[in-house]
Motif scaffolding. Sequence first.
Motif, mmCIF file in Angstrom:
data_model
loop_
_atom_site.group_PDB
_atom_site.id
_atom_site.type_symbol
_atom_site.label_atom_id
_atom_site.label_comp_id
_atom_site.label_asym_id
_atom_site.label_seq_id
_atom_site.Cartn_x
_atom_site.Cartn_y
_atom_site.Cartn_z
ATOM 1 N N ASP A 80 84.304 -41.864 -55.030
ATOM 2 C CA ASP A 80 85.253 -41.449 -56.065
ATOM 3 C C ASP A 80 84.589 -40.687 -57.198
ATOM 4 O O ASP A 80 85.170 -39.763 -57.757
ATOM 5 C CB ASP A 80 85.972 -42.679 -56.633
ATOM 6 C CG ASP A 80 86.821 -43.381 -55.589
ATOM 7 O OD1 ASP A 80 87.721 -42.734 -55.033
ATOM 8 O OD2 ASP A 80 86.561 -44.569 -55.309
ATOM 9 N N VAL A 81 83.371 -41.096 -57.556
ATOM 10 C CA VAL A 81 82.644 -40.464 -58.654
ATOM 11 C C VAL A 81 81.196 -40.261 -58.226
ATOM 12 O O VAL A 81 80.611 -41.138 -57.585
ATOM 13 C CB VAL A 81 82.670 -41.330 -59.939
ATOM 14 C CG1 VAL A 81 81.961 -40.617 -61.087
ATOM 15 C CG2 VAL A 81 84.101 -41.682 -60.332
ATOM 16 N N VAL A 82 80.633 -39.131 -58.578
ATOM 17 C CA VAL A 82 79.205 -38.866 -58.401
ATOM 18 C C VAL A 82 78.656 -38.517 -59.774
ATOM 19 O O VAL A 82 79.113 -37.558 -60.403
ATOM 20 C CB VAL A 82 78.951 -37.727 -57.408
ATOM 21 C CG1 VAL A 82 77.463 -37.403 -57.333
ATOM 22 C CG2 VAL A 82 79.481 -38.094 -56.023
ATOM 23 N N ALA A 83 77.709 -39.299 -60.274
ATOM 24 C CA ALA A 83 77.207 -39.144 -61.643
ATOM 25 C C ALA A 83 75.695 -38.979 -61.648
ATOM 26 O O ALA A 83 74.994 -39.532 -60.801
ATOM 27 C CB ALA A 83 77.596 -40.365 -62.485
ATOM 28 N N THR A 84 75.205 -38.243 -62.615
ATOM 29 C CA THR A 84 73.764 -38.052 -62.742
ATOM 30 C C THR A 84 73.074 -39.278 -63.324
ATOM 31 O O THR A 84 71.876 -39.487 -63.091
ATOM 32 C CB THR A 84 73.453 -36.827 -63.614
ATOM 33 O OG1 THR A 84 74.102 -36.983 -64.893
ATOM 34 C CG2 THR A 84 73.953 -35.550 -62.957
ATOM 35 N N ASP A 85 73.807 -40.076 -64.107
ATOM 36 C CA ASP A 85 73.278 -41.324 -64.659
ATOM 37 C C ASP A 85 74.453 -42.143 -65.173
ATOM 38 O O ASP A 85 75.624 -41.762 -64.973
ATOM 39 C CB ASP A 85 72.217 -41.068 -65.736
ATOM 40 C CG ASP A 85 72.720 -40.238 -66.915
ATOM 41 O OD1 ASP A 85 73.937 -40.275 -67.205
ATOM 42 O OD2 ASP A 85 71.903 -39.549 -67.540
ATOM 43 N N ILE A 86 74.186 -43.253 -65.842
ATOM 44 C CA ILE A 86 75.278 -44.137 -66.267
ATOM 45 C C ILE A 86 76.019 -43.586 -67.476
ATOM 46 O O ILE A 86 77.233 -43.788 -67.616
ATOM 47 C CB ILE A 86 74.746 -45.564 -66.502
ATOM 48 C CG1 ILE A 86 74.208 -46.132 -65.170
ATOM 49 C CG2 ILE A 86 75.845 -46.484 -67.035
ATOM 50 C CD1 ILE A 86 73.578 -47.501 -65.268
ATOM 51 N N VAL A 87 75.344 -42.861 -68.333
ATOM 52 C CA VAL A 87 76.048 -42.192 -69.433
ATOM 53 C C VAL A 87 77.012 -41.155 -68.874
ATOM 54 O O VAL A 87 78.150 -41.014 -69.336
ATOM 55 C CB VAL A 87 75.043 -41.544 -70.417
ATOM 56 C CG1 VAL A 87 75.753 -40.625 -71.399
ATOM 57 C CG2 VAL A 87 74.284 -42.633 -71.177
ATOM 58 N N ASP A 88 76.574 -40.417 -67.855
ATOM 59 C CA ASP A 88 77.455 -39.440 -67.222
ATOM 60 C C ASP A 88 78.628 -40.125 -66.542
ATOM 61 O O ASP A 88 79.757 -39.616 -66.558
ATOM 62 C CB ASP A 88 76.666 -38.599 -66.219
ATOM 63 C CG ASP A 88 77.506 -37.510 -65.576
ATOM 64 O OD1 ASP A 88 78.230 -36.800 -66.315
ATOM 65 O OD2 ASP A 88 77.447 -37.360 -64.336
ATOM 66 N N LEU A 89 78.397 -41.298 -65.954
ATOM 67 C CA LEU A 89 79.500 -42.065 -65.376
ATOM 68 C C LEU A 89 80.523 -42.405 -66.453
ATOM 69 O O LEU A 89 81.740 -42.238 -66.242
ATOM 70 C CB LEU A 89 78.963 -43.338 -64.730
ATOM 71 C CG LEU A 89 80.013 -44.326 -64.216
ATOM 72 C CD1 LEU A 89 80.890 -43.706 -63.135
ATOM 73 C CD2 LEU A 89 79.337 -45.603 -63.704
ATOM 74 N N ALA A 90 80.047 -42.885 -67.601
ATOM 75 C CA ALA A 90 80.972 -43.196 -68.698
ATOM 76 C C ALA A 90 81.740 -41.955 -69.144
ATOM 77 O O ALA A 90 82.953 -42.009 -69.398
ATOM 78 C CB ALA A 90 80.182 -43.794 -69.874
ATOM 79 N N ARG A 91 81.063 -40.840 -69.213
ATOM 80 C CA ARG A 91 81.725 -39.597 -69.619
ATOM 81 C C ARG A 91 82.819 -39.227 -68.620
ATOM 82 O O ARG A 91 83.933 -38.853 -69.019
ATOM 83 C CB ARG A 91 80.694 -38.468 -69.716
ATOM 84 C CG ARG A 91 81.270 -37.130 -70.143
ATOM 85 C CD ARG A 91 80.262 -36.007 -70.014
ATOM 86 N NE ARG A 91 79.845 -35.834 -68.614
ATOM 87 C CZ ARG A 91 80.573 -35.175 -67.709
ATOM 88 N NH1 ARG A 91 81.751 -34.678 -68.032
ATOM 89 N NH2 ARG A 91 80.113 -35.035 -66.485
ATOM 90 N N GLN A 92 82.509 -39.346 -67.338
ATOM 91 C CA GLN A 92 83.496 -38.989 -66.327
ATOM 92 C C GLN A 92 84.674 -39.945 -66.313
ATOM 93 O O GLN A 92 85.779 -39.591 -65.857
ATOM 94 C CB GLN A 92 82.837 -38.932 -64.943
ATOM 95 C CG GLN A 92 81.850 -37.798 -64.777
ATOM 96 C CD GLN A 92 81.502 -37.574 -63.317
ATOM 97 O OE1 GLN A 92 82.370 -37.464 -62.467
ATOM 98 N NE2 GLN A 92 80.196 -37.494 -63.033
ATOM 99 N N LEU A 93 84.474 -41.154 -66.807
ATOM 100 C CA LEU A 93 85.562 -42.129 -66.928
ATOM 101 C C LEU A 93 86.211 -42.074 -68.309
ATOM 102 O O LEU A 93 86.897 -43.008 -68.725
ATOM 103 C CB LEU A 93 85.038 -43.531 -66.621
ATOM 104 C CG LEU A 93 84.568 -43.764 -65.182
ATOM 105 C CD1 LEU A 93 84.007 -45.158 -65.013
ATOM 106 C CD2 LEU A 93 85.676 -43.527 -64.182
ATOM 107 N N ASP A 94 85.972 -40.963 -69.026
ATOM 108 C CA ASP A 94 86.600 -40.697 -70.330
ATOM 109 C C ASP A 94 86.200 -41.702 -71.401
ATOM 110 O O ASP A 94 86.991 -42.080 -72.255
ATOM 111 C CB ASP A 94 88.126 -40.659 -70.205
ATOM 112 C CG ASP A 94 88.592 -39.530 -69.286
ATOM 113 O OD1 ASP A 94 87.960 -38.461 -69.290
ATOM 114 O OD2 ASP A 94 89.596 -39.727 -68.569
ATOM 115 N N LEU A 95 84.938 -42.101 -71.385
ATOM 116 C CA LEU A 95 84.424 -43.022 -72.409
ATOM 117 C C LEU A 95 83.218 -42.398 -73.106
ATOM 118 O O LEU A 95 82.547 -41.536 -72.571
ATOM 119 C CB LEU A 95 84.025 -44.354 -71.772
ATOM 120 C CG LEU A 95 85.204 -45.251 -71.345
ATOM 121 C CD1 LEU A 95 84.714 -46.370 -70.463
ATOM 122 C CD2 LEU A 95 85.916 -45.803 -72.574
#
Length: 248
Positions: free
Chosen positions: A233-248
């Motif tokens: 569902d999501v591919v992120a470069t790191d955990i901050v990027d994951l938060a960004r992609q989840l609108d946080l």
Amino acid sequence: MFLESKSTEGFVDLAAVKALTFDVFGTVVDYRSSIVAEGRRLSAAHGLDVNWGELADAWRAECRPSMDRAMRDASSWVNVDAIYRAVLDELLKRYGIAGLSEHEKVQFNLVWHHLRPWGDSVPGLERLRARYILATLSNGNVRLLVDMARHARLPWDLVLSSEMARAYKPDPRAYRMALDLLDLRAEEVMMVAAHQYDLRAAQHLGFRTAFVMRPLEHGPHAVPDLTADDSFDVVATDIVDLARQLDL
């Protein structure tokens, strides 16, 4: 909340997600550099000439067969602390590391309890915790994960371990245990990991999935395959990027 999907379906609705479960070793913490640093301290104390990066890679990789043996029946179960120590004893012989006291061996094995987080892990987790329940879903035993969280200031809401299911990932019992204890449906939980086999196992049970790239997990000279499965569902470069992609 809608996110662009990696599949041909266009978009996926992640509004139902209430909790994120995290693989820990390699995904949230940098075990390799932590082991190398501890090994270098032993080198300084004992005059050892050891390729600690190579030993760290072997220590991690050679635990898998022991995990598989531990699940054969209830009487064979041992936790990760015991597995790491058995593998360490073999590696000390292989690398010709002599002269360590029993106390030093115990302390070296405890390095897994005090691993360093990746630089993005704590700020990323703190952002994600504003909306989601955050839990480990790790093959590490409970005491190890608690010690690590305290040492690295990882803001988990709860610690879930394969030890609680007596089944090491990717055995489906570990993921089902997490769903039972969280009291959530699979589509309400997102598995976050740097290892695609872990995500595929969770995905098979209906979890949402987020792949976090960790190109340095095996050191600066490794050439990892970071080609992500299109079904995640999501591919992120790191955990901050994951938060960004989840609108946080």
